[in-house]
Design an enzyme around this catalytic site. Structure first.
Site, mmCIF file in Angstrom:
data_model
loop_
_atom_site.group_PDB
_atom_site.id
_atom_site.type_symbol
_atom_site.label_atom_id
_atom_site.label_comp_id
_atom_site.label_asym_id
_atom_site.label_seq_id
_atom_site.Cartn_x
_atom_site.Cartn_y
_atom_site.Cartn_z
ATOM 1 N N ASP A 71 0.871 -1.160 0.000
ATOM 2 C CA ASP A 71 0.000 0.000 0.000
ATOM 3 C C ASP A 71 0.916 1.220 0.000
ATOM 4 O OD1 ASP A 71 -1.621 2.159 0.593
ATOM 5 O OD2 ASP A 71 -2.732 1.142 2.177
ATOM 6 N N TYR A 95 -7.053 15.537 -9.148
ATOM 7 C CA TYR A 95 -6.102 14.717 -9.898
ATOM 8 C C TYR A 95 -5.013 15.593 -10.515
ATOM 9 C CZ TYR A 95 -4.478 11.245 -13.332
ATOM 10 O OH TYR A 95 -3.720 10.383 -14.086
#
Length: 257
Positions: free
Chosen positions: A68, A159
């Site tokens: 992760d 983003y």
């Protein structure tokens, strides 16, 4: 088998699927051993896990490490896994997520998740690799940004912010690490046919696809292999005098609009 990356070891985050999977396979065909660092082993697009595919189709070795990228310790573990093959030579910070949003409606949870995965993951992935590369007299770090990191978009504001951050981090890292023989570059993909554009954004395979493609001088969407070829150049000795650069892989779309 050719040998552009013979005796090299690459750690690639997010390499179970999409662009990361293509890069891992491409590097392996050029002789590199690969650490697949991803939160899941199964490819989103289906098929064999990347490390198993590499083992069956090339002479290279590959291993999967659950990672992760929001966890600094898991990124450290992924880089440590490269020691099995002799230590990291190439680090590709590819893992990332996309979210379409409206600026006035972005909540803190969404913002933090985007920043943690896209920016924090890139920062500490690069740091973990650089610590090993300093002792090994150099290496190549490749950060995956986006054309969204070059120009703003009203629909993808969070983003764009993360990918713009990656672009500037790349420049700063290159300046900082250059004296240690570590090259740091960014790749800015445009419209690439992956599960991100077929499922997350739902561009490919919809009526919107034709409009996007007509805005691209090359008149086609990119494939993950296009990104992989660019990454191979930056990972190899062909780019030995290239650092702090942004390599745009978008069929000409950005610079002709």
């Amino acid at each position: 088998m050719s040998s552009m990356l013979t005796d090299r070891v690459a750690v690639i985050t997010g390499a179970s699927s999409g662009n990361g999977r293509a890069m891992a396979r491409r590097f392996a065909t050029e002789g590199a051993d690969i650490v697949i660092a991803d939160i899941q082993e199964e490819p989103r697009e289906g098929g064999e896990p990347t490390h198993e595919l590499i083992d069956s189709e090339t002479d290279a070795s590959a291993t999967y490490v659950e990672c992760d990228v929001t966890s600094r310790s898991e990124l450290e573990d992924a880089v440590d896994a490269a020691e099995e093959y002799g230590g990291v030579d190439v680090m590709v910070n590819n893992a990332g997520i996309f979210h379409e949003d409206e600026f006035l409606e972005v909540d803190e949870e969404t913002y933090d998740r985007m920043m943690d995965i896209n920016v924090k993951g890139t920062f500490f992935g690069a740091q973990a690799a650089a610590k090993r590369m300093v002792d090994a007299d150099g290496g190549s770090i490749i950060n995956l940004s986006s054309v969204a990191g070059l120009e703003g978009s009203a629909d993808y504001i969070t983003y764009c912010g993360t990918k713009g951050a990656i672009r500037l981090l790349t420049y700063a890292m290159a300046s900082n690490l250059g004296p240690d023989g570590i090259r740091v570059n960014a790749i800015h993909p445009g419209l690439i046919e992956t599960t991100m554009t077929t499922e997350d954004v739902e561009i490919m395979g919809t009526d919107a696809e034709e409009g996007f493609v007509q805005a691209i001088p090359s008149r086609r969407a990119g494939q993950p292999e296009d990104v992989a070829d660019a990454a191979l150049y930056l990972a190899s000795d062909l780019s030995d005098y290239v650092t702090g650069e942004s390599l745009i892989v978008d069929g000409g779309m950005t610079n002709t609009q």
